[in-house]
Design a protein around this motif. Structure first.
Motif, PDB file in Angstrom:
ATOM      1  N   TYR A 195       0.738  -1.216  -0.035  1.00 54.76           N
ATOM      2  CA  TYR A 195       0.042  -0.076   0.060  1.00 54.76           C
ATOM      3  C   TYR A 195       0.946   1.140   0.064  1.00 54.76           C
ATOM      4  N   ILE A 196       0.321   2.364  -0.386  1.00 55.02           N
ATOM      5  CA  ILE A 196       0.893   3.956  -0.079  1.00 55.02           C
ATOM      6  C   ILE A 196      -0.230   4.397   0.809  1.00 55.02           C
ATOM      7  N   ALA A 197       0.453   5.501   1.580  1.00 57.80           N
ATOM      8  CA  ALA A 197      -0.578   5.904   2.568  1.00 57.80           C
ATOM      9  C   ALA A 197       0.043   7.379   2.760  1.00 57.80           C
ATOM     10  N   LEU A 214       1.006  -5.143   4.393  1.00 62.15           N
ATOM     11  CA  LEU A 214       0.155  -5.706   5.305  1.00 62.15           C
ATOM     12  C   LEU A 214      -0.242  -7.391   4.852  1.00 62.15           C
ATOM     13  N   LYS A 215       0.413  -8.231   5.717  1.00 62.68           N
ATOM     14  CA  LYS A 215       0.374  -9.880   5.370  1.00 62.68           C
ATOM     15  C   LYS A 215      -0.664 -10.319   6.469  1.00 62.68           C
ATOM     16  N   ASN A 216      -1.588 -11.354   5.700  1.00 58.21           N
ATOM     17  CA  ASN A 216      -2.152 -12.188   6.767  1.00 58.21           C
ATOM     18  C   ASN A 216      -1.372 -13.299   6.962  1.00 58.21           C
ATOM     19  N   ILE A 217      -1.140 -13.653   8.385  1.00 49.47           N
ATOM     20  CA  ILE A 217      -0.018 -14.710   8.628  1.00 49.47           C
ATOM     21  C   ILE A 217      -0.629 -15.841   9.573  1.00 49.47           C
ATOM     22  N   GLY A 218      -1.969 -15.909   9.555  1.00 51.32           N
ATOM     23  CA  GLY A 218      -2.540 -16.886  10.339  1.00 51.32           C
ATOM     24  C   GLY A 218      -4.102 -16.558  10.019  1.00 51.32           C
ATOM     25  N   GLU A 219      -5.012 -17.367  10.746  1.00 54.80           N
ATOM     26  CA  GLU A 219      -6.512 -17.492  10.792  1.00 54.80           C
ATOM     27  C   GLU A 219      -7.005 -15.978  10.886  1.00 54.80           C
ATOM     28  N   GLU A 265       2.526  -6.244   9.748  1.00 53.18           N
ATOM     29  CA  GLU A 265       2.490  -5.204   8.827  1.00 53.18           C
ATOM     30  C   GLU A 265       4.234  -4.398   8.911  1.00 53.18           C
ATOM     31  N   TRP A 266       4.508  -4.126   7.813  1.00 53.58           N
ATOM     32  CA  TRP A 266       6.000  -3.346   8.011  1.00 53.58           C
ATOM     33  C   TRP A 266       5.831  -2.180   6.974  1.00 53.58           C
ATOM     34  N   TYR A 267       6.459  -1.171   7.187  1.00 54.02           N
ATOM     35  CA  TYR A 267       6.286  -0.031   6.496  1.00 54.02           C
ATOM     36  C   TYR A 267       7.770   0.756   6.600  1.00 54.02           C
ATOM     37  N   CYS A 268       7.763   1.694   5.676  1.00 56.01           N
ATOM     38  CA  CYS A 268       8.900   2.927   5.556  1.00 56.01           C
ATOM     39  C   CYS A 268       8.241   4.147   5.139  1.00 56.01           C
ATOM     40  N   GLY A 269       8.610   5.261   5.535  1.00 52.54           N
ATOM     41  CA  GLY A 269       8.232   6.613   5.074  1.00 52.54           C
ATOM     42  C   GLY A 269       9.162   7.565   5.224  1.00 52.54           C
ATOM     43  N   ILE A 270       8.530   8.822   4.552  1.00 51.29           N
ATOM     44  CA  ILE A 270       9.554  10.197   4.664  1.00 51.29           C
ATOM     45  C   ILE A 270       8.589  11.366   4.569  1.00 51.29           C
ATOM     46  N   ASP A 321      11.317  13.929   8.340  1.00 51.03           N
ATOM     47  CA  ASP A 321      10.759  12.888   9.276  1.00 51.03           C
ATOM     48  C   ASP A 321      10.804  11.689   8.552  1.00 51.03           C
ATOM     49  N   PHE A 322      11.598  10.535   9.169  1.00 50.87           N
ATOM     50  CA  PHE A 322      11.542   9.023   8.631  1.00 50.87           C
ATOM     51  C   PHE A 322      11.023   8.540   9.324  1.00 50.87           C
ATOM     52  N   ARG A 323      10.312   7.194   8.858  1.00 55.01           N
ATOM     53  CA  ARG A 323       9.603   6.041   9.443  1.00 55.01           C
ATOM     54  C   ARG A 323      10.051   4.854   9.203  1.00 55.01           C
ATOM     55  N   LEU A 324      10.106   3.971   9.837  1.00 53.45           N
ATOM     56  CA  LEU A 324      10.527   2.579   9.646  1.00 53.45           C
ATOM     57  C   LEU A 324      10.181   1.831  10.728  1.00 53.45           C
ATOM     58  N   GLY A 325       9.052   0.627  10.595  1.00 55.10           N
ATOM     59  CA  GLY A 325       8.722  -0.010  11.659  1.00 55.10           C
ATOM     60  C   GLY A 325       7.767  -1.233  11.155  1.00 55.10           C
ATOM     61  N   ILE A 326       7.452  -1.861  12.339  1.00 62.97           N
ATOM     62  CA  ILE A 326       6.358  -3.038  12.149  1.00 62.97           C
ATOM     63  C   ILE A 326       5.258  -2.975  13.137  1.00 62.97           C
TER      64      ILE A 326
END
Length: 220
Positions: free
Chosen positions: A104-106, A149-154, A159-164, A208-213
């Motif tokens: 996605y983009i956001a 954004l990934k479904n990893i189970g039932e 989710e992982w993301y990066c941003g500026i 502003d830089f973003r990186l996370g899960i």
């Protein structure tokens, strides 16, 4: 030998079941999810915080999310006794154009209101002394993000993301003007550059830089 064979079989069965359920979950609708940002709990620079969010599907591949956070004092950080809160509304556009999962983009906005303390060496004329003092920061920022954004189970998601983006900062301290000018910084104050930045007062604009899960759970 039998025990080892049983353990190996159990392990293989677990892995197969996990990937099979993950594959089936990819087709599930993420109409409403709740999230937790685990890395915020161990942030030794900005201060530990608990950040809980939610995301709701608006239309096909468009969603709206809202994250709120509150600072905690159980972890030693660069900022002493951090306190305050933050709010992050976000609008996501999923690139698959079919559902609210995958890449996605956001566009995300953040409002942060934080107080904390610093301890510095201050030189006033011929005297040098150490003082602990209070600071307050109000931050507005806008960030363009890219993530997955990934479904990893039932019902579980990862989710992982990066941003500026850009952030507008207003900072205040309870030091006098003379004391602020007398703070020993850089090598003279034996301070790393990140401490020099967070003790700055006044109005400033920074990138502003973003990186996370995030970990998520599907409610609907």
């Amino acid at each position: 030998m039998t025990l080892k064979l049983f353990s190996k079989t159990t392990y293989i069965s677990f892995i197969f079941t996990f990937f099979f359920t993950s594959l089936l979950a990819q087709n599930k609708e993420n109409n409403f999810i709740v999230t937790l940002a685990p890395l915020a709990l161990i942030d030794i620079y900005d201060g530990a915080s608990v950040r809980i969010g939610s995301e709701i599907k608006l239309h096909q591949n468009v969603s709206f999310g809202l994250e709120g956070g509150s600072y905690l004092t159980y972890l030693k950080s660069t900022k002493i006794n951090p306190n305050g809160y933050l709010i992050r509304p976000i609008v996501k556009y999923y690139l698959n154009k079919q559902n609210c999962f995958g890449k996605y983009i956001a566009l995300e906005y953040q409002y942060k209101n934080q107080t904390y303390e610093m301890r510095d060496s201050i030189r006033m004329e011929a005297d040098t002394y150490e003082k602990q003092y209070g600071m307050k920061r109000i931050i507005h920022s806008a960030v363009f993000k890219y993530g997955n954004l990934k479904n990893i189970g039932e019902n579980f998601l990862l989710e992982w993301y990066c941003g500026i983006g850009i952030r507008h900062i207003r900072s205040f301290s309870n030091l006098t003007g003379e004391e602020s000018d007398g703070i020993l910084t850089g090598e003279e104050g034996d301070c790393p550059i990140q401490e020099d930045i967070i003790r700055l007062t006044g109005t400033r604009i920074f990138p502003d830089f973003r990186l996370g899960i995030k970990l998520g759970f599907r409610l609907k």
